[in-house]
Design a protein around this motif. Structure first.
Motif, short mmCIF file in Angstrom:
data_model
loop_
_atom_site.label_atom_id
_atom_site.label_comp_id
_atom_site.label_asym_id
_atom_site.label_seq_id
_atom_site.Cartn_x
_atom_site.Cartn_y
_atom_site.Cartn_z
N UNK A 193 0.83 -1.21 0.00
CA UNK A 193 0.00 0.00 0.00
C UNK A 193 0.86 1.26 0.00
N UNK A 194 1.86 1.27 0.84
CA UNK A 194 2.69 2.46 0.99
C UNK A 194 3.81 2.51 -0.04
N UNK A 195 4.09 1.39 -0.67
CA UNK A 195 5.23 1.22 -1.59
C UNK A 195 6.56 1.38 -0.87
N UNK A 196 6.54 1.16 0.45
CA UNK A 196 7.81 1.05 1.18
C UNK A 196 8.56 -0.17 0.68
N UNK A 197 7.81 -1.28 0.50
CA UNK A 197 8.43 -2.53 0.07
C UNK A 197 7.41 -3.32 -0.75
N UNK A 198 7.22 -2.94 -2.01
CA UNK A 198 6.25 -3.64 -2.85
C UNK A 198 6.75 -5.02 -3.29
N UNK A 199 5.81 -5.95 -3.42
CA UNK A 199 6.17 -7.30 -3.87
C UNK A 199 4.95 -8.15 -4.09
N UNK A 200 5.09 -9.18 -4.94
CA UNK A 200 3.96 -10.05 -5.26
C UNK A 200 3.72 -11.11 -4.19
N UNK A 201 4.73 -11.40 -3.39
CA UNK A 201 4.57 -12.38 -2.32
C UNK A 201 5.45 -11.96 -1.15
N UNK A 202 5.39 -12.73 -0.08
CA UNK A 202 6.11 -12.33 1.13
C UNK A 202 7.62 -12.33 0.92
N UNK A 203 8.12 -13.23 0.08
CA UNK A 203 9.56 -13.27 -0.17
C UNK A 203 10.02 -12.00 -0.88
N UNK A 204 9.22 -11.55 -1.85
CA UNK A 204 9.58 -10.33 -2.56
C UNK A 204 9.51 -9.11 -1.64
N UNK A 205 8.52 -9.08 -0.76
CA UNK A 205 8.42 -7.97 0.18
C UNK A 205 9.60 -7.99 1.15
N UNK A 206 9.99 -9.17 1.59
CA UNK A 206 11.15 -9.28 2.48
C UNK A 206 12.40 -8.71 1.80
N UNK A 207 12.61 -9.10 0.56
CA UNK A 207 13.78 -8.60 -0.18
C UNK A 207 13.67 -7.09 -0.41
N UNK A 208 12.43 -6.62 -0.65
CA UNK A 208 12.24 -5.19 -0.90
C UNK A 208 12.55 -4.36 0.34
N UNK A 209 12.21 -4.87 1.52
CA UNK A 209 12.57 -4.17 2.76
C UNK A 209 14.09 -4.10 2.87
N UNK A 210 14.75 -5.23 2.64
CA UNK A 210 16.21 -5.27 2.75
C UNK A 210 16.88 -4.35 1.73
N UNK A 211 16.26 -4.25 0.54
CA UNK A 211 16.87 -3.47 -0.54
C UNK A 211 16.59 -1.97 -0.44
N UNK A 212 15.44 -1.60 0.14
CA UNK A 212 15.00 -0.21 0.05
C UNK A 212 14.96 0.56 1.37
N UNK A 213 14.75 -0.12 2.47
CA UNK A 213 14.70 0.57 3.76
C UNK A 213 16.13 0.92 4.18
#
Length: 220
Positions: free
Chosen positions: A157-177
């Motif tokens: 929703x916030x596009x802090x860590x967008x992803x199609x599944x939980x694994x992608x969101x996990x990687x997105x947090x690591x990559x972007x936060x």
């Protein structure tokens, strides 16, 4: 052939810094809402929390951990004893079996200690990647990201860590936060999803990152 849903880009670095600075100012040291006293009781509590609320798990483990806060004590309590303590939790019979099996492995293979390795933790019965990441973060201080339904929703929703599944969101947090916020990132996001950015009725009017959030269904 089904189309693969495209992932929108994550928020720019400056917005990430602004968002997590506000979350950190609001709650400098966020913690899991599961009650635990050591790494062992934490891994048991998180494993029990699958398809159950933290409140429900805490009620069940209050008595359990008072008499069994180590793997050996849990084995001494036995399957029937564990089952009796956690019978108010969903899937309690299978979870009780997992707790006993997990405790036996910890005693026999790890000297009664919880390992601080993701692969070792995930080899334990009832422990998946999310549970392992919670334990690594909350018990051992690793900057691991345990993505649940709340974090998946907030991340997209916030596009802090967008992803199609939980694994992608996990990687997105690591990559972007930003790195300085990684240690507490998943706690801030899960609490935000649990109490503010709720699934059916997000409380946008009281959200401290409202002006930085691109979610289109916000109330005016």
């Amino acid at each position: 052939m089904a189309k693969t849903r495209s992932i929108p880009p994550a928020l720019p670095f400056a917005d990430q810094v602004a968002i997590f600075s506000r979350l950190a100012e609001s709650n400098p040291t966020p913690e899991t809402e599961l009650n635990f006293t050591n790494p062992y009781t934490l891994v048991v509590a998180v494993a029990l929390s699958a398809q159950a609320t933290d409140v429900g798990v805490n009620k069940a483990t209050r008595g359990l951990f008072a008499i069994a806060d180590t793997p050996q004590k849990m084995l001494d309590l036995g399957l029937e004893g564990v089952t009796e303590h956690i019978k108010t939790i969903g899937l309690f019979r299978q979870k009780a079996k997992n707790v006993i099996a997990m405790s036996r492995i910890l005693v026999e293979d790890y000297g009664g200690e919880v390992p601080d390795s993701r692969s070792a933790l995930m080899s334990l019965p009832g422990v998946g990647r999310k549970t392992a990441n919670v334990v690594l973060n909350s018990a051992f201080g690793h900057s691991s990201q345990a993505v649940d339904t709340h974090i998946f929703r907030v991340g997209n929703r916030t596009r802090i860590a967008p992803g199609r599944d939980v694994d992608e969101v996990e990687r997105a947090i690591e990559d972007n936060v930003p790195v300085r916020f990684q240690q507490h990132a998943h706690h801030w996001l899960i609490l935000h999803g649990r109490y503010i950015c709720q699934a059916r009725r997000p409380r946008c009017a009281v959200c401290i990152i409202n002006d930085l959030c691109p979610y289109e269904e916000k109330t005016g």
